[in-house]
Enzyme design. Structure first.
Site, short mmCIF file in Angstrom:
data_model
loop_
_atom_site.label_atom_id
_atom_site.label_comp_id
_atom_site.label_asym_id
_atom_site.label_seq_id
_atom_site.Cartn_x
_atom_site.Cartn_y
_atom_site.Cartn_z
N HIS A 140 0.84 -1.21 0.00
CA HIS A 140 0.00 0.00 0.00
C HIS A 140 0.88 1.26 0.00
CE1 HIS A 140 1.22 0.60 4.12
NE2 HIS A 140 0.98 -0.69 4.33
N ARG A 155 1.14 5.83 4.65
CA ARG A 155 0.05 5.76 5.63
C ARG A 155 0.43 6.49 6.91
NH1 ARG A 155 2.52 3.01 9.25
NH2 ARG A 155 3.52 0.98 8.90
#
Ligand SMILES: *[C@@H]1O[C@H](CO)[C@@H](O)[C@H](O)[C@H]1NC(C)=O
Ligand SMILES: *[C@@H]1O[C@H](CO)[C@@H](O)[C@H](O)[C@H]1NC(C)=O
Ligand SMILES: *[C@@H]1O[C@H](CO)[C@@H](O)[C@H](O)[C@H]1NC(C)=O
Ligand SMILES: *[C@@H]1O[C@H](CO)[C@@H](O)[C@H](O)[C@H]1NC(C)=O
Length: 425
Positions: free
Chosen positions: A40, A43
């Site tokens: 991903h 974050r």
């Protein structure tokens, strides 16, 4: 009206160059299938710690909450998707076709969102800023976290893996490295208000994760968090990652982690071939723990943690030329894109320079993939199959990780937001 001869022709050198490059291009053969596994994007930190000076402002700094994808993370995935579009322009249809591309994500907000942002870069009809009449979202599949046996490592419910891990952390090399850090961890306990000595090392990683995420988002670090402290925390993380994906018994660990995903990717392709499916690409949106486990299984973990949006690709090509020589008509090449400013790195499986014949790839990875009767999560050493011989595949990893265990090879470490093995990041 004599035209210019070949030698005098302005395109002459170009043609010669083409002739030189041609055999390579022929050797490569056309793409038939691609599997991609990516982390991903950027974050928020996963946690805070008791003395965190920025604790009070978490909700304004990370309005979506701890562990969530940031705007920067969305942008990184969009960029990765656009890169994939350019790489596979001639391979994929211009528009998404459900029988051609399959996307699976772990069931975390940040990986699901990452997959969607990536697809918005890959498929024009899902892109931001297009015409509303043509806009179409692309489906992303998932399974509940507790049932995810493909992308989420290590599995909490795998007793054998925990047994292997215990054996690793009780070994003398590991204990010696750990003892060298006791004073450091004691000091860190005082700085952070956490209890760290004798606890799983992931607690120390979480501190590093928090610090690095805050730093990346422009926050000043507390005075104790010097570059030296960050470096030591990174070394501790490397030791722990090595314990999870490296020796001793790296192949057995892989069978319970990254080898499962590797096996799924190879099975995905076999199924496509066997059934003549139109599927061309599978995409897996996951975590750095997923990539590390996969790198461990491939013998390609070298002490570098995968940065955000890092992408490991498997490209299957039709093999041109003599198909009988090594058996099989398909080759596999690996690439790793861990820096958006550079071309992806070409990787080769230890023992098989790329493009590696698929049959050889299968053969070399057999010891790290789960046996046909299933993932051996239950049972203990006594009943276990005899230890796999040290294949060339693992030799590289063994050397690198042995060096890491001895505390060498750490100078090149570059910290990035690290995952905690207790849960994917
Ligand atoms: C750290 O140690 C100092 C001095 O011993 C003490 O005053 C302080 O409360 C400690 N901090 C924490 C968070 O334990
Ligand atoms: C790929 O493999 C995974 C794991 O075995 C499976 O869940 C998935 O359905 C496969 N996908 C295709 C398209 O074969
Ligand atoms: C390779 O050979 C198998 C069977 O011999 C065939 O089914 C498959 O389509 C071939 N694959 C490619 C990419 O040519
Ligand atoms: C990318 O990976 C290579 C090989 O592991 C490593 O040398 C390099 O430092 C990495 N780059 C980044 C930006 O992480």
């Amino acid at each position: 009206m004599a035209g210019p001869g070949f030698r005098g022709h302005p395109a002459g050198p170009l043609l010669l160059l083409l002739l030189v490059l041609l055999p390579q291009a022929l050797l490569e053969g056309p793409l038939v299938f691609v599997a991609l596994v990516f982390r991903h994007g950027d974050r928020a930190p996963l946690a805070s710690y008791p003395t965190d000076p920025h604790k009070e402002v978490v909700s304004t700094l990370w309005p979506r909450g701890l562990g969530q994808l940031t705007g920067e993370g969305v942008r990184q995935q969009l960029e990765l998707g656009r890169f994939l579009r350019s790489r596979y322009e001639d391979f994929l249809s211009p528009k998404y076709r459900r029988e051609e591309v399959y996307i699976r994500s772990t069931d975390f907000d940040r990986t699901l969102e990452s997959a969607q942002a990536n697809l918005a870069g890959l498929f024009p009809e899902a892109a931001p800023g297009g015409s509303e009449a043509h806009w179409r979202p692309i489906p992303v599949h998932t399974v509940p976290v507790t049932e995810d046996k493909l992308l989420r490592f290590p599995m909490r419910s795998c007793p054998r893996y925990h047994e292997l891990l215990r054996e690793t952390t009780e070994a003398a090399e590991y204990q010696e490295a750990l003892e060298g850090w006791t004073d450091f961890l004691t000091r860190l306990e005082n700085f952070t208000g956490l209890s760290l000595v004798g606890e799983p090392l992931r607690r120390a990683w979480k501190v590093l994760d928090t610090l690095i995420c805050q730093q990346a988002h422009g926050l000043p670090l507390p005075s104790w968090a010097s570059p030296d402290v960050l470096r030591t925390l990174a070394q501790i993380s490397t030791l722990d990652i090595g314990a999870h994906v490296g020796p001793p018994r790296a192949a057995e660990k892989a069978q319970l982690t990254g080898g499962i995903l590797l096996d799924a990717i190879l099975s995905n392709f076999s199924r496509v071939q066997r059934l003549g499916l139109p599927l061309k690409m599978v995409m897996y949106s996951a975590h750095d723990s997923t990539l590390l486990a996969l790198q461990g299984a491939l013998g390609l973990y070298d002490g570098h943690a995968p940065p955000y949006a890092a992408c490991l690709g498997f490209e299957f090509r039709r093999r041109l030329g003599d198909v009988d020589e090594d058996g099989g008509n398909v080759t596999i090449s690996l690439f790793y894109r861990n820096d958006s400013a550079r071309l992806p790195l070409s990787l080769s499986l230890p023992g098989c320079p790329e493009p590696c014949p698929l049959s050889r790839f299968h053969q070399l990875t057999t010891p790290v993939r789960p046996p046909a009767h299933g993932v051996p999560c239950h049972g203990s050493y006594e009943t276990a199959a005899p230890r796999a011989p040290v294949v060339p595949l693992l030799a590289g990893a063994v050397a690198v990780l042995a060096a890491l265990c001895l505390g060498l090879g750490l100078l090149a470490w570059r910290p990035s937001c690290l995952r905690a093995w207790g849960g994917p990041v």
